[in-house]
Design an enzyme around this catalytic site. Structure first.
Site, PDB file in Angstrom:
ATOM      1  N   GLY A  51       0.841  -1.185   0.000  1.00  0.00           N
ATOM      2  CA  GLY A  51       0.000   0.000   0.000  1.00  0.00           C
ATOM      3  C   GLY A  51       0.877   1.236   0.000  1.00  0.00           C
ATOM      4  O   GLY A  51       2.045   1.183   0.417  1.00  0.00           O
ATOM      5  N   GLN A  56       3.355   9.755   0.765  1.00  0.00           N
ATOM      6  CA  GLN A  56       4.573   8.964   0.896  1.00  0.00           C
ATOM      7  C   GLN A  56       5.511   9.147  -0.295  1.00  0.00           C
ATOM      8  O   GLN A  56       6.653   8.682  -0.253  1.00  0.00           O
ATOM      9  CB  GLN A  56       4.243   7.488   1.084  1.00  0.00           C
ATOM     10  N   LEU A 101       6.775   1.978   4.542  1.00  0.00           N
ATOM     11  CA  LEU A 101       7.840   2.365   3.613  1.00  0.00           C
ATOM     12  C   LEU A 101       8.509   3.672   4.032  1.00  0.00           C
ATOM     13  O   LEU A 101       9.676   3.897   3.717  1.00  0.00           O
ATOM     14  CB  LEU A 101       7.279   2.492   2.198  1.00  0.00           C
ATOM     15  N   GLU A 143      -3.260   3.261   5.428  1.00  0.00           N
ATOM     16  CA  GLU A 143      -3.167   4.286   4.380  1.00  0.00           C
ATOM     17  C   GLU A 143      -4.038   5.507   4.694  1.00  0.00           C
ATOM     18  O   GLU A 143      -3.614   6.642   4.462  1.00  0.00           O
ATOM     19  CB  GLU A 143      -3.507   3.696   3.011  1.00  0.00           C
ATOM     20  N   HIS A 146      -2.207   7.615   7.058  1.00  0.00           N
ATOM     21  CA  HIS A 146      -1.220   8.462   6.371  1.00  0.00           C
ATOM     22  C   HIS A 146      -1.873   9.743   5.840  1.00  0.00           C
ATOM     23  O   HIS A 146      -1.333  10.831   6.002  1.00  0.00           O
ATOM     24  CB  HIS A 146      -0.573   7.717   5.195  1.00  0.00           C
TER      25      HIS A 146
END
Length: 182
Positions: A51, A56, A101, A143, A146
């Site tokens: 994802g 990001q 990540l 996600e 985020h």
């Protein structure tokens, strides 16, 4: 319209301002958005993720992409624009190892709802509704966090977060290039 080929972009590291504030709603559904989504998929795959949120890769926009299995092992591949997360009123929590990540090389146990649904729009502007269990439900929650300016480490006790961020700072990163700039 033909689906554009994506170009991997550098992954933005924890601490970059765009990762720590609510992302802007998307209002224009055009070729530039289609290209951004293609680049997001390419970036996610290059970094071996399941994802990726737009911030990001340094983009202030409420978009995420996933290629993630649910509890049965079935994969969902999707892009969701302006997602809204819906969790059951009565939540069964699952504690599992989670990584990011933007915090490379580290993982921690995080409790998340066992099922989750997201509603929003697809990259063409059509309504979309996706429901998931297992890792897919975790991906949706991760996600959307985020896009709201939170990383999984922000849900951890301060001492644990500090240790993880210190260890991650020593990690060379993931994906292509160098950490993204805002």
């Amino acid at each position: 319209m033909q689906t554009p080929t994506g170009t991997p972009r550098p992954i933005t590291r924890y601490g970059t301002p765009v990762l720590h504030r609510r992302c802007a709603d998307v209002t224009v559904f055009d070729d530039a958005l289609a290209q951004l989504v293609a680049d997001m998929f390419a970036s996610m795959y290059a970094a071996h993720g399941v994802g990726l949120a737009a911030n990001q890769i340094g983009v202030d926009a409420r978009i995420f992409v996933v290629d993630c299995p649910d509890a049965t092992g079935a994969h969902t591949v999707a892009a969701v624009v302006n997602p809204v997360l819906h969790l059951p009123e009565r939540r069964d929590l699952e504690v599992d190892s989670e990584g990011c990540l933007s915090v490379p090389g580290q993982r921690a146990e995080v409790a998340r709802a066992a099922t989750a649904t997201v509603t929003g729009l697809d990259p063409a502007g059509a309504p979309i509704r996706l429901s998931g269990t297992g890792t897919l439900a975790r991906c949706f929650q991760h996600e959307v966090d985020h896009l709201d300016g939170l990383a999984y480490v922000d849900r951890l006790p301060a001492a644990q977060r500090k240790r993880i961020l210190a260890a991650s700072a020593e990690h060379p990163g993931v994906g292509v290039g160098v950490p993204g700039e805002e």
